[in-house]
Scaffold this active site. Sequence first.
Site, short mmCIF file in Angstrom:
data_model
loop_
_atom_site.label_atom_id
_atom_site.label_comp_id
_atom_site.label_asym_id
_atom_site.label_seq_id
_atom_site.Cartn_x
_atom_site.Cartn_y
_atom_site.Cartn_z
N GLY A 23 34.12 14.49 -26.22
CA GLY A 23 35.24 13.61 -26.21
C GLY A 23 35.85 12.91 -27.54
CB CYS A 24 39.35 11.22 -28.36
SG CYS A 24 39.69 10.36 -27.86
CE1 TYR A 25 39.05 5.26 -29.30
CE2 TYR A 25 38.72 5.29 -27.13
CZ TYR A 25 39.00 4.57 -28.21
OH TYR A 25 40.49 4.20 -27.97
#
Length: 353
Positions: free
Chosen positions: A158-160
Amino acid sequence: MALKAGVVGAAGYAGAELIRLLLAHPEFELAVITSNSDEGTPLTQIYPSFEGACDLAFTNHENPALKECDAVFLAVPHTAAMAQVPGLLEAGVSVFDLSADYRLDSVEEFESWYNAKHTSPELLKTRAFGLPELFPEGLERLAADHAAGKPALVACAGCYPTATSLGAAPAVRAGWVDGTVIVDAISGVTGAGKRATQRTHFCSASDNFEAYGVGKHRHTPEIEQILGLKDRLVFTPHLAPINRGLLSTVSMPLAESARGLKIEDVIAHYQEFYAESQFVHVLPAGSLPRTASVEGTNACHIGLALHEASGTLIAISAIDNLCKGAAGQAVQCANIVYGFPEACGLPTVALPV
């Protein structure tokens, strides 16, 4: 001969970013784009920026042409990927999943955090986790499997978790960190998806910063898994009134044995850790990353600082949430699996102004 690629969920922001990257990729031919809500609508009607570059129209997610592709990229919400992945793999199609469905090693943890039953847990044993800079071995294994004629399943990070883990991993793996790690991260509105909510509606998001998912954000177990920090992570995400970009500030308490580190030592270690990476750039002392410097690229910029009085190492990472945090990372993983140069088709330089 170009490999045929399909994008499921192509009308969303990450899906549109996949289209942008795949159209420019020398080894892929974009063959199928799907969106149930936009079925029959030309891509250029939803995203006019593709005018003259692509004449495809959206089909529905059940389009049988997906099973004739070499690779399918899934840009769909959690649980939606599980409905399609087993059938695609059975048809011999390699899958690069941008959702959370196959990221977590533990079925129980997935079901607890996502409040959904996992319908194909057996695939967790064979999938690779898609964060190439930190977990190259799994992707290399899938590359060997693909060369032997087997389809691959990659669960892209994921991005985070991507920004946070790239900033923290060199210190954590060196044994420098002892105690609870504090992460304050901020993302542009595209990270919340295309469908507007009360929080992401223009009138709410404009001229406003706010935290959300405090103490319960679903990326928490993924970051803990990547860094090996079970129950030692406090993760607080924030929403910023920008379209794209993600900045993660990671505060790491140093172990007693690491208290004597100087910032030059830290930077040298990080530079060595990422010496083989084409996308992660460790900035010199005194320089801190900006989201504008990575916008539209698959790059990650990392800045480092020491708070000597408290014995805290601070790592700040900037990525484009739609590129390195989603679509670009998926294409990077596909490049590795198919044996292409890792940076093939991926932009590395942002617009300077």
